[in-house]
Design an enzyme around this catalytic site. Structure first.
Site, PDB file in Angstrom:
ATOM      1  N   SER A 154      32.427  17.764  76.995  1.00 43.03           N
ATOM      2  CA  SER A 154      33.025  16.471  76.658  1.00 43.03           C
ATOM      3  C   SER A 154      32.253  15.286  77.228  1.00 43.03           C
ATOM      4  CB  SER A 154      34.488  16.419  77.104  1.00 43.03           C
ATOM      5  OG  SER A 154      34.566  16.327  78.504  1.00 43.03           O
ATOM      6  N   LYS A 208      36.111  12.688  82.906  1.00 46.19           N
ATOM      7  CA  LYS A 208      36.170  11.733  81.794  1.00 46.19           C
ATOM      8  C   LYS A 208      35.829  10.329  82.298  1.00 46.19           C
ATOM      9  CE  LYS A 208      37.905  14.465  78.513  1.00 46.19           C
ATOM     10  NZ  LYS A 208      37.311  15.659  79.144  1.00 46.19           N
TER      11      LYS A 208
END
Lengths: 128, 417
Positions: free
Chosen positions: A43, A80
């Site tokens: 990600s 993230k």
């Protein structure tokens, strides 16, 4: 005068024992609050974090808009981008395949810490 | 002022830092060999399952209550404990670790200091930096700080400052819960009408010394706010055993430092054996002086924690394991002031009992072991081992619910997606 530095001044080498460069001084600001974790997903490849990389995480730092953070989402830790603006707080990945995770009021965002560096090895670590 | 800081449900809290799924759930950590529960989350306590409940009694409750159990992971707890001490030293230079999850701090601040605010700041920093919630109590003596800490833990702020007149606090505390009194002595005191900490504080120290002991007389003084206990080893079944000393003169050689650690280890191990206990691991720490010449260098502390391959009580075997670590930790050129050791994960038994039936027998040919150690150091641990250790290591502790050594092993780091 050819070498003014040695005239009247003791050579710095006499005074200082230089210690070898230590990666800790480059990577670790708050030793007691620093943890290493391993990236496992795709990600954040857009931010240069690839699976298998070791991330340096500082728990003492406050997350700001744009920080890369480790957060607990659905009982799992994830790395993230932390985004905060008028619309609220969200976690964004650096890969278009992953949707942002929005945190509305009442939803608790549990941050583990702020990622300050990414260690990417080429080949296996040195053997002991 | 003296502060006592301790980690709430420390082992469970350490597990929670690295596993969000444990948050808000009834969690317990089991003793060595997955014997019985030794640390419980508040949710677990709410189920009224007592400390020390053996695993086989927990088994039928696991599904009913959704209990989450973990084997004791002393590599993790030892490292988190080291971090807590390091954070405390950011606030107060003088820190005395009392057990794996407790430390006294000795802040030298002027009268009128906002102790509540100072405690709140320490607590907040500990929580942020380590993820461990702590309780803090401030008072003029260690014995009163212990009491303040208990009150702090129960308050929403986590911090309690003993008022100048502690009578109200002491009146509500049964005498058996006073530090150093214990359950053996409490019934005796109760018979003579000393039921609460306040009753004890109101005794004549001299009278108590005659009728009981000088130790109890000191406790009376401490309850009155006069500090007179420096080092107290727990008299109840020990949770940890420590030994530390300041050196007579600055120590600069690794050999001397090793010797000090060896002698404290031997001393503390003697106490282990006397109490028929084994230790899961050890913390070793050094304190060194600041330097001014040729380069100003701050004084400081270095520490590591080490988990034995199986519970241990023999100083010889411990030192063999520790020596290489000491060498790593040693800073040449620094002058050392103090060193200390602390055993944690104490449990009844001797090495070779319980799950360690097949532990390597003590007293082997040291010469052979040196060679083995050298080869293993060169080619990795476990390259050479004695047949006594067994190929499958059947003597290793039963730890079926063990979390990873997240902070002490590169191969066991927390995975993030």
């Amino acid at each position: 005068m050819e070498s003014p530095a040695v005239c009247g001044f003791p050579s710095p080498a006499e005074q200082y024992m230089e210690s070898p460069l230590d990666l800790n001084t480059l990577l670790v600001r708050h030793a007691a609050a620093t943890y290493f974790v391993r990236a496992a997903g795709e990600s954040m490849t857009g931010a240069g974090i690839r699976p298998g990389d070791i991330l340096v995480v500082d728990r003492a730092l406050e997350a700001e808009d744009g920080s890369i953070v480790i957060a607990a989402v659905n009982n799992e830790f994830t790395v993230k981008f932390f985004r905060r603006d008028k619309t609220g707080v969200r976690l964004e990945s650096a890969n278009p395949k992953f949707k942002p995770i929005r945190f509305s009021e009442g939803m608790e965002l549990r941050l583990f810490g702020v990622v300050t560096a990414c260690i990417h090895r080429f080949g296996p670590p040195p053997s002991k | 002022m003296i502060g006592l800081v301790d980690g709430n449900n420390f082992f469970v809290s350490c597990e929670r830092v690295f596993d969000p799924a444990l948050e808000g759930k009834p969690v317990a950590v089991l003793s060595n060999n997955d014997g019985c529960c030794i640390s419980r989350s508040n949710e677990f306590k709410a189920l009224k399952i007592p400390m020390g409940t053996p695993l086989f009694q927990l088994a039928p409750l696991i599904e009913r209550y959704g209990l989450l159990l973990r084997s004791s992971n002393y590599a993790l707890y030892g490292d988190m404990s080291r971090r807590i001490i390091a954070v405390l030293r950011e606030f107060v230079p003088e820190v005395q670790q009392y057990s794996i999850d407790e430390a006294f701090i000795f802040p030298q601040f002027p009268a009128g200091t906002d102790w509540q605010g100072f405690g709140a700041k320490i607590r907040e920093t500990l929580l942020k930096w380590t993820g461990i919630p702590c309780g803090i109590g401030f008072a003029p003596t260690r014995t009163l700080a212990k009491i303040a800490n208990h009150k702090g833990k129960k308050s929403p702020s986590g911090v309690f400052v003993m008022p100048d007149d502690p009578s109200a606090c002491l009146a509500e505390l049964p005498v058996g819960e006073v530090w150093g009194v214990g359950r053996r002595l409490a019934p005796k005191l109760e018979k003579s009408g000393i039921r609460t900490a306040l009753d004890l504080a109101r005794q004549e120290p001299e009278e108590i010394r005659k009728r009981h002991s000088v130790t109890l007389a000191r406790t009376v003084m401490e309850l009155r706010g006069i500090s007179c206990i420096e080092d107290r080893l727990p008299e109840e079944p020990s949770q940890s055993i420590t030994c530390s000393r300041s050196f007579g003169h600055p120590v600069t050689e690794l050999g001397d430092l090793e010797e000090s650690v060896a002698s404290y280890t031997a001393k503390a191990a003697e106490k282990l054996r006397k109490e028929k206990l084994t230790a899961a691991g050890i913390q070793v720490w050094f304190q060194y002086y600041p330097e001014y010449d040729p380069l100003p260098l701050a004084g400081g502390n270095s520490a590591f924690s080490f988990v034995f391959p199986s519970p241990e009580n023999a100083p010889g075997r411990m030192m063999k394991l520790l020596r290489p670590k000491l060498k790593e930790l040693f800073l040449p050129g620094r002058r050392y002031k103090k060193s200390g050791v602390l055993f944690f994960g104490l449990e009844p038994g001797t090495p070779g009992t319980a799950g360690d039936l097949f532990a390597p027998p003590p007293g082997r040919d040291a010469g052979i072991f040196e060679v083995v150690d050298k080869i293993n150091a060169r080619f990795g641990r476990g390259t050479l081992f004695t047949l006594g250790e067994g190929i499958g290591k059947p003597w290793q502790m039963k730890r079926e619910r063990l979390s990873d050594a997240f902070t002490t092993d590169w191969d066991q780091l927390l995975q993030v997606k």
